[in-house]
Every structure is written in structure tokens, then in C-alpha cells.
Design a protein around this motif. Structure first.
Motif, PDB file in Angstrom:
ATOM      1  N   GLY A 229      54.103 -46.727   5.129  1.00  0.00           N
ATOM      2  CA  GLY A 229      54.595 -47.187   6.416  1.00  0.00           C
ATOM      3  C   GLY A 229      54.212 -48.645   6.586  1.00  0.00           C
ATOM      4  O   GLY A 229      53.378 -49.167   5.840  1.00  0.00           O
ATOM      5  N   VAL A 230      54.816 -49.297   7.565  1.00  0.00           N
ATOM      6  CA  VAL A 230      54.559 -50.719   7.802  1.00  0.00           C
ATOM      7  C   VAL A 230      54.275 -50.927   9.287  1.00  0.00           C
ATOM      8  O   VAL A 230      54.987 -50.392  10.146  1.00  0.00           O
ATOM      9  CB  VAL A 230      55.757 -51.588   7.372  1.00  0.00           C
ATOM     10  N   VAL A 231      53.237 -51.715   9.574  1.00  0.00           N
ATOM     11  CA  VAL A 231      52.901 -52.085  10.947  1.00  0.00           C
ATOM     12  C   VAL A 231      53.053 -53.597  11.073  1.00  0.00           C
ATOM     13  O   VAL A 231      52.543 -54.352  10.244  1.00  0.00           O
ATOM     14  CB  VAL A 231      51.464 -51.665  11.320  1.00  0.00           C
ATOM     15  N   VAL A 232      53.775 -54.038  12.120  1.00  0.00           N
ATOM     16  CA  VAL A 232      54.051 -55.458  12.318  1.00  0.00           C
ATOM     17  C   VAL A 232      53.649 -55.852  13.731  1.00  0.00           C
ATOM     18  O   VAL A 232      53.990 -55.163  14.699  1.00  0.00           O
ATOM     19  CB  VAL A 232      55.540 -55.781  12.093  1.00  0.00           C
ATOM     20  N   SER A 233      52.922 -56.962  13.861  1.00  0.00           N
ATOM     21  CA  SER A 233      52.459 -57.465  15.152  1.00  0.00           C
ATOM     22  C   SER A 233      53.241 -58.723  15.510  1.00  0.00           C
ATOM     23  O   SER A 233      53.120 -59.750  14.838  1.00  0.00           O
ATOM     24  CB  SER A 233      50.955 -57.775  15.078  1.00  0.00           C
ATOM     25  N   ASP A 234      54.059 -58.641  16.571  1.00  0.00           N
ATOM     26  CA  ASP A 234      54.876 -59.784  17.015  1.00  0.00           C
ATOM     27  C   ASP A 234      55.695 -60.388  15.880  1.00  0.00           C
ATOM     28  O   ASP A 234      55.844 -61.611  15.773  1.00  0.00           O
ATOM     29  CB  ASP A 234      53.988 -60.870  17.639  1.00  0.00           C
ATOM     30  N   GLY A 235      56.208 -59.540  15.005  1.00  0.00           N
ATOM     31  CA  GLY A 235      57.043 -60.014  13.918  1.00  0.00           C
ATOM     32  C   GLY A 235      56.293 -60.709  12.804  1.00  0.00           C
ATOM     33  O   GLY A 235      56.905 -61.284  11.901  1.00  0.00           O
ATOM     34  N   ARG A 236      54.952 -60.643  12.824  1.00  0.00           N
ATOM     35  CA  ARG A 236      54.135 -61.357  11.854  1.00  0.00           C
ATOM     36  C   ARG A 236      53.207 -60.385  11.120  1.00  0.00           C
ATOM     37  O   ARG A 236      52.963 -59.277  11.567  1.00  0.00           O
ATOM     38  CB  ARG A 236      53.260 -62.418  12.550  1.00  0.00           C
ATOM     39  N   ASP A 237      52.680 -60.844  10.017  1.00  0.00           N
ATOM     40  CA  ASP A 237      51.594 -60.152   9.311  1.00  0.00           C
ATOM     41  C   ASP A 237      51.897 -58.674   9.041  1.00  0.00           C
ATOM     42  O   ASP A 237      51.115 -57.791   9.430  1.00  0.00           O
ATOM     43  CB  ASP A 237      50.285 -60.269  10.101  1.00  0.00           C
ATOM     44  N   PRO A 238      53.009 -58.331   8.396  1.00  0.00           N
ATOM     45  CA  PRO A 238      53.287 -56.919   8.116  1.00  0.00           C
ATOM     46  C   PRO A 238      52.195 -56.305   7.242  1.00  0.00           C
ATOM     47  O   PRO A 238      51.763 -56.898   6.266  1.00  0.00           O
ATOM     48  CB  PRO A 238      54.632 -56.958   7.384  1.00  0.00           C
TER      49      PRO A 238
END
Length: 273
Positions: A229-238
Motif C-alpha cells: 500500500g502507499v501513504v501520501v501526505s499532501d501529495g508528497r513523500d509517498p
């Protein structure tokens, strides 16, 4: 007094305005720091974002993305936004008024009289990892979106099951982020004065409507049925995570702090149509 300036990368107008503001602040004995891209555009040396957390305020010149980029490096430092974008939910100052408004705000902050508004940020955590704070949203998704992709998921709020099934992913947004990715996935628009977290599923096969919960709740998303799975914060740092995994999303400190005049929320909404 120390002020950081970030101009939208690749935008000559933003760079020229940054240079004018830098000169005006320097004439008032204010120490000015630039991010590396702005320094390069202006032919300046010896600058970097590592200075920004020690600044008294940061000026972001561009669209909302530039504002969020500055916020990503600001910690709890107040940010002033000059709007060169099309909408401007975060950037309240027009280019024509920028120099005067910024000087007035800096003088007010120096005198301890400046108005600073705080808006919430979110963080995603597992047992071994935490994301960078997000002012707009945390996105939890499968390794890829679209037909044949997605991931199996369960959403819980303070441990109580809300929804689950198969979807491209889940968005957990702040009121600030309600008009960003959340809106593109048909989530609700939330006024910035409402203290809430928005939970919105992304192309769910069988889901629930978007949900608004109090800001002090913990939203957990458990992923199964995929390798990663992938977690992304404000479209950054996946961040890629091995599945199965449970990601807890909750309010984070410090909040994003906004200085200067407040954006007109409804005027910005009108620009979306």
C-alpha cells in the motif's frame, strides 16, 4: 527579525516579486532567507529551507501548492501567502498589494500585534513509521489505481467500523483540504471554521458516503488484499508499506499557522465554477 521567502518554481513573475519584497524587507533591517530554487532564480548564494523553522515568518509567492511547500518546511512558523494562482484558498494577498501588506504584517509581528490563525494538520502512523504532517490530506491507497488495481480496506473511527470493501484508496482530509483532492473525489466542501476530519473513499466498489468526524478522533485504515500500500501526505513523500497494515490518522502538531489577512473563502469557491 528573520523572514523566509519561497517563490513558485519556474515562475519569473514570482521570482521578480520575491526580489522586490526581499529588497523592501532588507531596507527595514530584516534578515531575509530564500529557498534554494528562489535563490538560484535570483542569482543569490548560501540559502536553503533549513533556515525556515528559525524564521519569524515565511512569505509564499505562487499558488496554494507553493504555500503548502512552504508549510512542509515551516514547522510552526507563520506563513503569508501571495496569490499568483487561479483560486487562492490559502494565499490571501494580491500581487499588487503584496509589498505593502507584507511590510505591515511583518511590522505587526515585530510589535507582537500580528494576527496568526492556526489550522489543523494530520499525521499517518504505523507501529514503525510516521508521515510528515499534512495540511490538506493523507491518502492511503493500493499500489496502483484504476481497473484491476486498488486494495481491500476497512475504515474505523476510534475503533468502530465505518466502512470497508475494495477501492482505489481512502482520503482523510482537513477542512483546508476539503477543496483539494477530496473535492475531486466528490467529497464535501467544509468551511475552514469547522473543526472536523473528512473521510472519503476513492472509487469504492461498495462504499459509504463521505463522513465528517470530530477533529480529536482517530481514523484507522487497514489494508489487505494487495502486496503493498502507499501513504501520501499532501501529495508528497509517498511511503510504500507492506500489506497487511493498519494506518492510524489523527490530528498532528504543530498546526499550520497563517499570518496576515484571511482569504475570502467564498470568493475562492466562486473561482472553482
Amino acid at each position: 527579525m528573520q523572514v523566509g521567502i519561497v517563490a513558485q518554481k519556474g515562475n519569473p513573475r514570482a521570482a521578480y516579486l520575491a526580489d522586490d519584497i526581499r529588497e523592501a524587507l532588507s531596507d527595514r533591517d530584516v534578515t531575509v532567507w530564500l529557498d534554494e530554487a528562489t535563490a538560484t532564480a535570483l542569482g543569490a548564494d548560501g540559502y536553503g529551507m533549513d533556515r525556515f523553522e528559525s524564521c519569524d515568518c515565511i512569505v509564499a509567492i505562487g499558488g496554494d501548492g507553493t504555500f503548502l511547500y512552504a508549510a512542509h518546511h515551516a514547522g510552526g512558523t507563520p506563513i503569508l501567502g501571495v496569490n499568483l494562482g487561479e483560486v487562492g484558498f490559502l494565499n490571501a494577498i494580491s500581487p499588487d498589494d503584496a509589498e505593502e501588506a507584507i511590510l505591515e504584517t511583518v511590522e505587526a509581528l515585530q510589535a507582537g500585534e500580528g494576527t496568526v490563525r492556526e489550522v489543523p494538520r494530520l499525521v499517518a502512523r504505523t507501529d514503525e513509521w510516521a508521515s510528515s504532517p499534512a495540511a490538506n490530506e493523507i491518502v492511503v491507497q493500493g499500489p496502483r489505481r484504476g481497473r484491476g488495481g486498488g486494495v481491500d480496506y476497512e475504515i474505523r473511527v476510534d475503533g468502530s467500523l465505518y466502512s470497508g470493501g475494495h477501492a482505489d484508496g481512502v482520503i482523510v482530509a482537513t477542512p483546508t483540504g476539503s477543496t483539494a483532492y477530496n473535492l475531486s473525489e466528490r467529497g464535501p466542501i467544509v468551511h475552514p471554521g469547522v473543526d472536523t476530519i473528512i473521510v472519503n473513499e476513492m472509487v469504492a466498489e461498495r462504499g459509504m458516503p463521505p463522513l465528517a468526524v470530530p477533529l480529536d478522533r482517530t481514523v484507522s485504515v487497514t489494508l489487505t488484499g494487495a502486496e503493498t500500500g502507499v501513504v501520501v501526505s499532501d501529495g508528497r513523500d509517498p511511503k510504500e508499506l507492506s500489506v497487511p497494515v493498519e494506518i492510524a490518522i489523527e490530528r498532528s502538531g504543530p498546526p499550520m499557522r497563517m499570518a496576515g489577512p484571511s482569504p475570502d473563502f467564498f470568493e475562492a469557491l466562486g473561482k472553482l465554477s
